[in-house]
Motif scaffolding. Structure first.
Motif, mmCIF file in Angstrom:
data_model
loop_
_atom_site.group_PDB
_atom_site.id
_atom_site.type_symbol
_atom_site.label_atom_id
_atom_site.label_comp_id
_atom_site.label_asym_id
_atom_site.label_seq_id
_atom_site.Cartn_x
_atom_site.Cartn_y
_atom_site.Cartn_z
ATOM 1 N N ARG A 344 -5.949 6.638 -11.300
ATOM 2 C CA ARG A 344 -5.321 7.372 -10.196
ATOM 3 C C ARG A 344 -3.871 6.973 -9.998
ATOM 4 N N GLN A 345 -3.542 5.722 -10.346
ATOM 5 C CA GLN A 345 -2.172 5.280 -10.102
ATOM 6 C C GLN A 345 -1.224 5.807 -11.166
ATOM 7 N N LYS A 346 -1.718 5.933 -12.388
ATOM 8 C CA LYS A 346 -0.838 6.379 -13.464
ATOM 9 C C LYS A 346 -0.773 7.901 -13.521
ATOM 10 N N HIS A 347 -1.916 8.541 -13.416
ATOM 11 C CA HIS A 347 -1.947 9.985 -13.654
ATOM 12 C C HIS A 347 -2.272 10.809 -12.428
ATOM 13 N N GLY A 348 -2.667 10.158 -11.353
ATOM 14 C CA GLY A 348 -3.095 10.932 -10.195
ATOM 15 C C GLY A 348 -2.023 11.091 -9.143
ATOM 16 N N LEU A 349 -1.154 10.100 -9.030
ATOM 17 C CA LEU A 349 -0.182 10.098 -7.937
ATOM 18 C C LEU A 349 1.177 9.688 -8.462
ATOM 19 N N VAL A 350 2.214 10.092 -7.733
ATOM 20 C CA VAL A 350 3.517 9.480 -7.950
ATOM 21 C C VAL A 350 3.621 8.415 -6.869
ATOM 22 N N LEU A 351 3.446 7.171 -7.270
ATOM 23 C CA LEU A 351 3.230 6.110 -6.284
ATOM 24 C C LEU A 351 4.390 5.938 -5.309
ATOM 25 N N SER A 352 5.599 6.236 -5.786
ATOM 26 C CA SER A 352 6.746 6.005 -4.905
ATOM 27 C C SER A 352 7.003 7.196 -3.980
ATOM 28 N N ILE A 355 3.038 10.478 0.860
ATOM 29 C CA ILE A 355 1.771 11.185 0.756
ATOM 30 C C ILE A 355 1.990 12.689 0.824
ATOM 31 N N ALA A 356 2.888 13.128 1.721
ATOM 32 C CA ALA A 356 3.110 14.563 1.899
ATOM 33 C C ALA A 356 3.516 15.212 0.576
ATOM 34 N N ASP A 357 4.389 14.564 -0.190
ATOM 35 C CA ASP A 357 4.821 15.133 -1.468
ATOM 36 C C ASP A 357 3.713 15.078 -2.504
ATOM 37 N N ASN A 358 2.952 13.966 -2.489
ATOM 38 C CA ASN A 358 1.841 13.866 -3.422
ATOM 39 C C ASN A 358 0.812 14.976 -3.197
ATOM 40 N N LEU A 359 0.730 15.440 -1.956
ATOM 41 C CA LEU A 359 -0.263 16.466 -1.648
ATOM 42 C C LEU A 359 0.153 17.855 -2.125
ATOM 43 N N VAL A 360 1.400 18.026 -2.556
ATOM 44 C CA VAL A 360 1.810 19.353 -3.052
ATOM 45 C C VAL A 360 2.280 19.284 -4.505
ATOM 46 N N PRO A 396 -0.648 5.070 7.925
ATOM 47 C CA PRO A 396 0.199 5.018 9.111
ATOM 48 C C PRO A 396 0.929 6.338 9.351
ATOM 49 N N SER A 397 1.323 7.019 8.271
ATOM 50 C CA SER A 397 2.038 8.276 8.454
ATOM 51 C C SER A 397 1.960 9.082 7.164
ATOM 52 N N ILE A 398 2.294 10.375 7.259
ATOM 53 C CA ILE A 398 2.267 11.200 6.054
ATOM 54 C C ILE A 398 3.474 10.922 5.170
ATOM 55 N N PHE A 399 4.412 10.105 5.665
ATOM 56 C CA PHE A 399 5.596 9.776 4.867
ATOM 57 C C PHE A 399 5.473 8.414 4.179
ATOM 58 N N THR A 400 4.319 7.765 4.375
ATOM 59 C CA THR A 400 4.078 6.487 3.706
ATOM 60 C C THR A 400 4.000 6.714 2.202
ATOM 61 N N PRO A 401 4.658 5.870 1.397
ATOM 62 C CA PRO A 401 4.517 6.037 -0.046
ATOM 63 C C PRO A 401 3.076 5.799 -0.489
ATOM 64 N N ALA A 402 2.630 6.555 -1.469
ATOM 65 C CA ALA A 402 1.246 6.459 -1.920
ATOM 66 C C ALA A 402 0.907 5.047 -2.362
ATOM 67 N N ARG A 403 1.923 4.325 -2.849
ATOM 68 C CA ARG A 403 1.720 2.964 -3.341
ATOM 69 C C ARG A 403 1.076 2.056 -2.304
ATOM 70 N N SER A 404 1.442 2.239 -1.020
ATOM 71 C CA SER A 404 0.968 1.263 -0.040
ATOM 72 C C SER A 404 -0.415 1.583 0.505
ATOM 73 N N LEU A 405 -1.057 2.631 0.019
ATOM 74 C CA LEU A 405 -2.426 2.896 0.462
ATOM 75 C C LEU A 405 -3.417 2.061 -0.344
ATOM 76 N N SER A 406 -4.599 1.849 0.234
ATOM 77 C CA SER A 406 -5.653 1.173 -0.526
ATOM 78 C C SER A 406 -6.189 2.147 -1.571
ATOM 79 N N GLY A 407 -6.932 1.607 -2.549
ATOM 80 C CA GLY A 407 -7.452 2.435 -3.631
ATOM 81 C C GLY A 407 -8.264 3.615 -3.116
ATOM 82 N N GLY A 408 -9.106 3.361 -2.137
ATOM 83 C CA GLY A 408 -9.971 4.405 -1.604
ATOM 84 C C GLY A 408 -9.157 5.530 -0.980
ATOM 85 N N GLN A 410 -5.994 6.219 -1.633
ATOM 86 C CA GLN A 410 -5.263 6.912 -2.693
ATOM 87 C C GLN A 410 -6.147 7.985 -3.317
ATOM 88 N N GLN A 411 -7.399 7.604 -3.575
ATOM 89 C CA GLN A 411 -8.315 8.558 -4.200
ATOM 90 C C GLN A 411 -8.548 9.739 -3.265
#
Lengths: 516, 339
Positions: A344-352, A355-360, A396-408, A410-411
């Motif tokens: 999920r970290q390599k192919h599922g999300l852009v970690l930096s 969240i809002a951008d990762n969702l689109v 904490p917010s929809i602007f939090t970078p995906a990197r700082s979420l826990s694995g669950g 992120q998934q």
């Protein structure tokens, strides 16, 4: 408290990180020669506690005792000196070094100024004979299978004379067979007087190997018990703090038309070797086809070929009745494919990205998220707010970078993104790897919902439990081939295990279970 | 040892050394062929090859010490230039060549410490840190440079007794000035330290997987500091070579890109001292040939084309013969401790 001296004891450990109380007055004891399982969800504070014991973190409060003596552990160096060894979840091995070099690193035998690699090699051989851990001292670590690398890690600790061995999620990366081997090794170590702390969130394993179990939740110890006193269900409840549904509730499948059809597919891996060797399979509307198999038998390449991420050498992938003219991911996505990738970290999300951008990530270029050449921030934010709420992403917010979420979490972001489009085919590869019980329960529920709404689901997993509880039909993959396709209710765990290990289908299965 | 085992060893030996030995054999054959035809020219070209290679091999050793510990040193050029300047000025003022060399080496080490401070402690992007050093060196040496200063002398060749009398080998290998000898010795020393001592094992571990080293009680920061400072000292020696041994004076920007070529040499040599030495000799040879061809004037080719020779050779060899080189895994990544 009994009179015996404890191998290790921690009292009232407190560790704060900014905004989190990672360890809240934790007490924990380890008897000599026992396997003590430390159980808890991700973020429960298990790893923090172990890092404190190993000197990587400094506790804000609390005391550590070893053999009844109070000690301070300021660095891994101190921990090693006190006989504590740790096998980290992500191995701490230098991939380009040999086994012998990795073993002695930091405590090198020398002759004058020169490294004594001969002594190192002898140490490997001596220790592997003594503890029954077979490894070739001259093998380069990166060429070794994960299970063997783990042995090297254990040997490293033993070389430093560890009396207390911390195994941090040791089974997360292992195949079922390797887990069995690890348990044998753990029992041998125990007999030789090594005390083991076994960190995990897998309930079955705890009941199989542990002498005592301590459960942590949100930085606190919930309780200590023994395998004979509890059931899996009890442990899950202790871990999560509420009743957890371990068995997925699902109605019988109502298969419809074929959505995905793979015909005689051949795919190469990075080295140009055949990884998928003539695979044919079909997935229909409203059913879950589980692909079981030990990792590295071509599942990754199969999924990448289906999702358009990897070239096909020969064969066909047909989606929705016609072969895709253009096998790029965007075409496939626009035609109703959703993909939960293996990593999920390599192919599922852009970690930096937030969240809002990762969702689109799949839809940013289309209205409502794009206005001509510009982004429509309002629509993107509104979409994020809605999905975060709907899919219960704890952030904490929809602007939090995906990197700082826990694995669950992120998934959950990935699941939210993929499921928020009209889905005809869901390809899920290891969708719950490394997640805690609560998140697993949630994601399983969502996948079954997807099926019930008529999507075809291809589920790839190395976890037999996951396959057995979700799949309607099961395809077993071994060395790049599908060796058997069976109905999930006509096959046992043991049979699947044999098939995954390469036993021929005709020997394992009853005649009527094998479809023509 | 039983036969199959020794056979396997032999195969292993071939796999490891085969290519190197074959190249060496071809090179020797070519050298003897030319030596038979024109001994004087051959000697001159080979001696020049060795001397041209000195700053490159020292610079490459500097680079690889740093990168083996995961610090990219793009400031070798600046370290050399500043050391060349300081060495020369000390020589002008004191006339003590040994002291001048030492001050050059010290200058390199100080700039190494500066790079280590920027990249290890401050965790600045290492390319920027190195560039800072390069700009600093060009600026300072350019500003303080005085035209017309001259020094009393430079380091002269020291023939090593009867060894220097051996035909071909003697004049090429055993009749050199001190820093040239030192550079050859240092290739062996760095190889020994890197691959046969605990320090070297730790250095390589820090370059590949610093967290693993940290969990074994190795001080990652210390290892990086020491390697980058020692590397700086080697670059300083290369600078001292230029102003105190090769030329005997200082000129603006006299390093002329050698620090960067040294980085290419390091990569070409796959981050190993012997590989770097071989690569440096090849570069040196190309430069020596180019000079020789221009002198001879026999070829009716514009001299600009002859001047391209070293670079052309580099491209051909890099593209054709060297397999994919693999840098240390953590190269260029600052290390953050946990907790």
């Amino acid at each position: 408290m009994s009179e015996e001296t404890l191998a290790l004891e921690v009292r009232n450990i407190v560790k704060r990180f900014p905004g989190v109380l990672a360890n809240d007055h934790v007490n924990f004891t380890l008897r000599k020669g026992e396997v003590h399982a430390l159980l808890g969800e991700n973020g429960a504070g298990k790893t923090t506690l172990m890092n404190i014991i190993y000197g990587l973190y400094h506790p804000d409060e609390g005391e550590i005792y070893i053999n009844g003596q109070k000690v301070t552990i300021d660095s891994p160096h101190d921990a090693i000196r006190l006989g504590i060894g740790m096998v980290h979840q992500h191995f701490m091995l230098v991939p380009v070094f040999t086994v012998a070099e990795n073993l002695i690193l930091g405590a090198e035998p020398t002759k004058g100024w020169t490294l004594d690699l001969k002594a190192a090699r002898e140490a490997v051989i001596r220790l592997s004979e003594q503890y029954g851990l077979e490894v070739d001292p001259d093998a380069v670590v990166e060429d070794l299978p994960v299970g063997v690398q783990q042995r090297v890690e254990i040997l490293k600790a033993l070389y430093r004379d560890a009396k207390v061995l911390v195994l941090d999620e040791p089974t997360a990366v292992l195949t079922p067979q390797e887990v069995e081997e690890l348990f044998v090794i753990m029992r041998q170590l125990k007999e030789r007087g090594v005390s083991i702390i076994f960190i995990t969130h897998k309930l079955k394993e705890v009941l199989a190997i542990a002498d005592r179990i301590t459960v942590m939740r949100r930085g606190r110890v919930v309780g200590t018990t023994t395998p004979s006193e509890v059931t899996e269900q009890d442990l899950a409840t202790m871990m999560v703090g509420r009743e957890v549904v371990l068995q997925v509730d699902k109605a019988p499948a109502k298969p419809g038309d074929v959505v995905l059809s793979v015909q005689d597919l051949e795919v190469e891996d990075e080295r140009g070797l055949i990884a998928v060797d003539g695979v044919s399979l079909e997935v229909r509307e409203g059913e879950i086809l589980g692909v079981a198999g030990v990792q590295g038998n071509g599942q990754t390449e199969l999924v990448e070929a289906i999702t358009g991420l990897r070239e096909i050498r020969s064969g066909k992938v047909v989606l929705g009745g016609h072969e895709a003219p253009d096998r790029n991911p965007r075409y496939l996505i626009e035609h109703g494919m959703a993909h939960i990738p293996e990593d999920r970290q390599k192919h599922g999300l852009v970690l930096s990205y937030p969240i809002a951008d990762n969702l689109v990530l799949c839809t940013y270029y289309k209205p409502p998220f794009a206005k001509g050449l510009q982004r429509n921030e309002e629509a993107i934010e509104e979409n994020a707010k809605r999905l975060v709420k709907e899919y219960d992403v704890r952030t904490p917010s929809i602007f939090t970078p995906a990197r700082s979420l826990s694995g669950g979490n992120q998934q959950k972001v990935i699941v939210a993104r993929e499921f928020s489009r009209p889905v005809k085919l869901l390809v899920a590869n290891q969708p719950t790897r490394g997640l805690d019980v609560g998140s697993i329960e949630y994601i399983h529920k969502r996948i079954v919902e997807m099926r019930d709404q008529g999507a075809a689901v291809l589920l790839v997993s190395a976890e037999l439990d996951e396959i057995l509880s979700l799949a309607d039909r099961i395809a077993v993959m071994y060395r790049g081939k599908i060796v058997a396709v069976v109905d999930a209710d006509k096959v046992t765990r043991a049979q699947l295990g044999l098939l995954m290990a390469g036993s021929p289908a005709e020997d394992v299965l009853d005649k009527e279970a094998v479809p023509a | 040892m039983s036969t199959p085992a020794s056979f396997a060893n032999w195969k292993l030996f071939w796999k490891r050394w085969g290519i190197g030995l074959s190249i060496a054999a071809v090179v020797l054959a070519v050298i003897f062929y030319f030596y038979a035809r024109s001994p004087r020219v051959t000697e001159a070209v080979l001696a020049s090859t060795l001397r041209q290679s000195v700053p490159l091999v020292l610079g490459a050793l500097c680079g690889l010490l740093g990168e083996r510990a995961a610090v990219i040193n793009i400031g070798i050029e600046g370290q050399m230039l500043m050391a060349a300047y300081v060495g020369f000025m000390v020589n002008v003022r004191t006339g003590n060549l040994l002291f001048a060399v030492l001050m050059g080496v010290l200058t390199g080490a100080v700039l190494g410490a500066l790079l280590a401070f920027m990249s290890v402690t401050l965790k600045i992007d290492q390319i920027i840190g190195g560039t800072v050093i390069n700009i600093l060196a060009i600026g300072l040496t350019g500003y303080f440079y005085q035209v017309g200063l001259s020094a009393q002398g430079k380091l002269n060749p020291i023939p090593l007794g009867p060894l220097a009398k051996i035909p071909l080998i003697g004049p090429v290998l055993f009749d050199n000035p001190p820093i040239t000898y030192a550079s050859i010795v240092l290739v062996f020393v760095v190889h020994y330290v890197l691959f046969h001592t605990p320090w070297g094992l730790r250095t390589r571990a820090v370059g590949e997987h610093p967290r693993a080293a940290d969990t074994l009680g190795i001080n990652v920061y210390l290892v990086r500091y020491v390697n980058v400072i020692v590397g700086g000292a080697l670059a300083g020696l290369a600078g001292a070579y230029l102003s105190l041994e090769a030329v005997g004076s200082f000129e603006r920007n006299m390093t002329n890109g050698r620090g960067f070529v040294a980085l290419a040499v390091m990569i070409f040599g796959k981050w190993t001292p012997f590989g770097a030495w071989g690569a440096a000799l090849l570069f040196g040879f190309a430069t020596a040939m180019q000079t020789q061809l221009q002198f001879a004037g026999k070829l009716h080719i514009p001299h600009q084309f002859i001047g391209m020779l070293p670079y052309l050779l580099t491209i051909v060899v890099l593209a054709g013969f060297v397999g994919r080189a693999r840098p240390p895994a953590a190269d260029g990544i600052p290390y953050e401790k946990e907790g």
